[in-house]
Design a protein around this motif. Structure first.
Motif, mmCIF file in Angstrom:
data_model
loop_
_atom_site.group_PDB
_atom_site.id
_atom_site.type_symbol
_atom_site.label_atom_id
_atom_site.label_comp_id
_atom_site.label_asym_id
_atom_site.label_seq_id
_atom_site.Cartn_x
_atom_site.Cartn_y
_atom_site.Cartn_z
ATOM 1 N N GLY A 117 0.840 -1.177 0.000
ATOM 2 C CA GLY A 117 0.000 0.000 0.000
ATOM 3 C C GLY A 117 0.884 1.238 0.000
ATOM 4 N N ALA A 118 0.271 2.375 -0.197
ATOM 5 C CA ALA A 118 1.027 3.628 -0.260
ATOM 6 C C ALA A 118 1.732 3.925 1.056
ATOM 7 N N ARG A 119 1.080 3.641 2.195
ATOM 8 C CA ARG A 119 1.724 3.898 3.490
ATOM 9 C C ARG A 119 2.949 3.021 3.681
ATOM 10 N N THR A 120 2.862 1.767 3.309
ATOM 11 C CA THR A 120 4.015 0.875 3.434
ATOM 12 C C THR A 120 5.113 1.298 2.467
ATOM 13 N N VAL B 91 2.168 -0.932 -6.122
ATOM 14 C CA VAL B 91 1.723 -0.116 -5.001
ATOM 15 C C VAL B 91 0.268 0.272 -5.225
ATOM 16 N N LEU B 92 -0.596 -0.163 -4.316
ATOM 17 C CA LEU B 92 -2.013 0.175 -4.373
ATOM 18 C C LEU B 92 -2.201 1.551 -3.744
ATOM 19 N N THR B 93 -2.719 2.496 -4.522
ATOM 20 C CA THR B 93 -2.870 3.861 -4.022
ATOM 21 C C THR B 93 -4.027 4.569 -4.721
ATOM 22 N N THR C 89 -4.452 1.703 -9.035
ATOM 23 C CA THR C 89 -5.509 2.348 -8.257
ATOM 24 C C THR C 89 -6.643 1.429 -7.818
ATOM 25 N N ASP C 90 -6.665 0.167 -8.272
ATOM 26 C CA ASP C 90 -7.725 -0.725 -7.795
ATOM 27 C C ASP C 90 -7.142 -2.088 -7.419
ATOM 28 N N VAL D 230 -3.565 -3.287 3.000
ATOM 29 C CA VAL D 230 -3.708 -4.025 1.743
ATOM 30 C C VAL D 230 -4.003 -5.500 2.026
ATOM 31 N N ALA D 231 -3.351 -6.065 3.030
ATOM 32 C CA ALA D 231 -3.624 -7.460 3.388
ATOM 33 C C ALA D 231 -5.085 -7.638 3.796
ATOM 34 N N ALA D 232 -5.626 -6.711 4.577
ATOM 35 C CA ALA D 232 -7.023 -6.792 4.999
ATOM 36 C C ALA D 232 -7.962 -6.679 3.796
ATOM 37 N N GLN D 233 -7.610 -5.813 2.845
ATOM 38 C CA GLN D 233 -8.426 -5.685 1.631
ATOM 39 C C GLN D 233 -8.401 -6.984 0.821
#
Length: 182
Positions: A53-56, A82-84, A99-100, A124-127
């Motif tokens: 994810g973007a934070r990671t 990177v998912l953002t 983005t998805d 992202v893991a939770a998603q």
């Protein structure tokens, strides 16, 4: 040909946190030296791509500025997705901003070949878990307590996710590898 699997891998404190308050990862550099660890030492060789994810991606690397900077203590290199919601105009080499979630997962799995597409980051893991896309979870249990921070897994309102043990180890840093039951 074996298909890639989506693996969420994280080091977690005994009280369940993968990062301290504000995403602080400095606690990882203060862990006691435990010597060789068969599972941890060889994991990077089993990873064909990263999904973060973007934070990671933009977060705290406890090894920044050292030869251990980057994924798996700087030992790994390869494609990262990177998912953002806010992709930058340009991407560094080897990094693709997506983005998805379905597109990000498909790209990471395709890039991984017959290795793991490794998810780094709790959100992202939770998603991935909520979407029924996560195959396995590998947790290294660090012998520390953090008291607060980012938990390994969070689902507002709670949820029940059944897991089956694949393997576990004992020792200074126990590990447990689990399969997500479908």
């Amino acid at each position: 040909m074996t298909m890639a699997k989506l693996l969420y891998s994280a080091t977690m404190s005994l009280d369940g946190f993968i990062a301290g308050p504000g995403g602080d990862m400095s606690w990882m550099t203060r862990l006691p030296e435990t010597g060789p660890h068969e599972t941890a030492d060889g994991l990077w060789k089993q990873v064909g791509s990263l999904l973060t994810g973007a934070r990671t991606y933009g977060g705290d690397d406890p090894n920044a500025g050292t030869d251990q900077e980057g994924a798996f203590n700087g030992q790994w290199s390869g494609p990262e997705f990177v998912l953002t919601h806010n992709p930058p105009a340009t991407s560094p080499p080897g990094v693709t901003f997506v983005t998805d979630l379905p597109t990000a997962v498909d790209a990471a799995l395709a890039a991984a070949g017959d290795l793991y597409a490794c998810v780094l980051g709790a959100d992202v893991a939770a998603q991935c878990l909520a979407a029924g896309l996560l195959d396995e979870i590998l947790v290294f249990v660090a012998p520390v307590l953090l008291g607060d921070g980012t938990p390994l897994f969070r689902h507002p309102g709670g949820t029940f996710v059944a897991l089956d043990e694949i393997s576990s180890t004992t020792g200074p840093v126990p590990t447990i590898r689990l399969r997500v039951r479908r």
